[in-house]
Design a protein around this motif. Structure first.
Motif, short mmCIF file in Angstrom:
data_model
loop_
_atom_site.label_atom_id
_atom_site.label_comp_id
_atom_site.label_asym_id
_atom_site.label_seq_id
_atom_site.Cartn_x
_atom_site.Cartn_y
_atom_site.Cartn_z
N VAL A 96 0.84 -1.20 0.00
CA VAL A 96 0.00 0.00 0.00
C VAL A 96 0.87 1.25 0.00
O VAL A 96 1.80 1.38 0.81
N PHE A 97 0.56 2.17 -0.90
CA PHE A 97 1.24 3.47 -0.93
C PHE A 97 0.41 4.48 -0.14
O PHE A 97 -0.80 4.61 -0.35
N THR A 98 1.06 5.19 0.76
CA THR A 98 0.33 6.06 1.70
C THR A 98 0.12 7.48 1.18
O THR A 98 -0.78 8.17 1.67
N ASN A 99 0.93 7.95 0.24
CA ASN A 99 0.85 9.36 -0.16
C ASN A 99 0.98 9.57 -1.67
O ASN A 99 1.84 10.32 -2.14
N LEU A 100 0.13 8.89 -2.41
CA LEU A 100 0.14 9.03 -3.87
C LEU A 100 -0.14 10.46 -4.31
O LEU A 100 0.32 10.89 -5.37
N GLU A 101 -0.88 11.21 -3.47
CA GLU A 101 -1.17 12.60 -3.84
C GLU A 101 0.12 13.42 -3.92
O GLU A 101 0.22 14.37 -4.72
N TYR A 102 1.12 13.05 -3.12
CA TYR A 102 2.39 13.77 -3.19
C TYR A 102 3.09 13.49 -4.53
O TYR A 102 3.67 14.39 -5.14
N LEU A 103 3.01 12.25 -4.99
CA LEU A 103 3.61 11.91 -6.28
C LEU A 103 2.90 12.68 -7.40
O LEU A 103 3.54 13.14 -8.36
N ARG A 104 1.60 12.81 -7.31
CA ARG A 104 0.87 13.55 -8.35
C ARG A 104 1.27 15.03 -8.33
O ARG A 104 1.33 15.68 -9.38
N LYS A 105 1.54 15.54 -7.14
CA LYS A 105 2.02 16.92 -7.03
C LYS A 105 3.37 17.06 -7.73
O LYS A 105 3.62 18.03 -8.48
#
Length: 301
Positions: A96-105
């Motif tokens: 499980v990846f916890t912070n995919l939103e950071y990668l999208r940023k």
């Protein structure tokens, strides 16, 4: 000969890969008994490494960590085999990846991303990243396997979800080509390898011991203006992992020289000190510690 070896072993690997997880980990338990108690695979190296980096640790605690490490290592080896047939649904549940939103940023900054990995916990199921509709392509930098058939299998496994393996032999050339042609990507790199002594140009303290270190990620990020993250993997339970992309830099060209390397080492050390049983202690990371440092080498810290 390589083909005979591959076709003799591959059916066994495939059969193991399709076992239900309950039986799958029973096989891992049997392998642990074989590797740890009967063969004693690299037990001397493991014990020496643990005593080296934890000189004040009681012998009983060293023994406890040693056993837990071997159990984890056997699980990790079997999980690599499980990658042959694991389903997308199962993979996403177990890694499980916890912070995919950071990668999208980071993707919105339109800069490729170096993912610095250590020999900690597991990165075998990191290809689950490709299942989340991210914009950038995923590349894994790996050391080519001598047996061409197993090498092809490794590429096939990584390519199941549209990932691509790049050999260390031409990684820099390939990454530069991609950047020049507007191909943005995630580049997963194992960054705690031990350089050959004749190529050891930079030395750093790792777990309190001065050793040579690769600076490839550092140099590439600064030269090609790439963002850098650290893959922080935590083993939550047997066969279940949680991965967080920890920021290292979003402006590599303005960072001081060696900043990326030093940041990576500190983040990896922090994980090792908290749960040392999940580091790859069979890895001879400190084998050059007593070697004389070449005159043209640079001491980072």
């Amino acid at each position: 000969m390589q083909g005979l070896v591959f076709w003799a072993i591959y059916p066994i690997l495939w059969l193991i890969s399709i076992l239900p997880f309950r039986i799958f980990y029973m096989v891992s338990d049997l392998i642990f008994v074989l590797v740890y108690h009967l063969i004693g695979y690299r037990r001397k190296t493991v014990k020496e490494n643990l005593r080296l980096v934890f000189p004040k640790m009681p012998e009983a605690e060293i023994k406890r960590i040693e056993k837990k490490f071997y159990r984890h290592m056997c699980d990790m080896f079997l999980e690599m085999i499980k990658s042959i047939s694991i389903s997308e649904k199962e993979l996403k549940k177990r890694f499980v990846f916890t912070n995919l939103e950071y990668l999208r940023k980071l993707e919105n900054m339109n800069k490729s991303i170096i993912v610095m990995c250590g020999h900690y916990a597991s990165y075998e199921w990191m290809n689950a990243l490709q299942l989340y509709n991210l914009k950038f392509h995923a590349f894994g930098i790996y050391k080519r396997i001598r047996n061409k058939h197993f090498d092809r299998l490794a590429k096939k496994i990584r390519g199941r979800y549209n990932g691509t393996l790049i050999s260390t032999y031409n990684a820099t050339e390939k990454i530069r080509y991609n950047e020049e042609n507007g191909i943005k990507g995630y580049y997963a790199m194992i960054a705690d390898q031990s350089p050959k002594i004749n190529r050891a140009k930079h030395w750093i303290h790792f777990m309190g011991i001065r050793v040579p270190v690769f600076e490839g990620s550092d140099r590439l990020a600064r030269k090609l203006d790439m963002n850098v993250v650290y893959l922080q993997v935590k083993k939550k339970n047997r066969g279940y992992y949680e991965a967080t992309m920890v920021p290292v830099t979003e402006d590599a060209q303005k960072d001081p020289e060696h900043y990326i390397t030093e940041s990576f080492i500190k983040l990896l050390e922090e994980q090792i000190r908290k749960k040392p049983e999940y580091y790859l202690w069979t890895h001879k990371r400190w084998k050059h510690r007593n070697e004389p440092i070449p005159k043209n080498a640079e001491i980072i810290n």
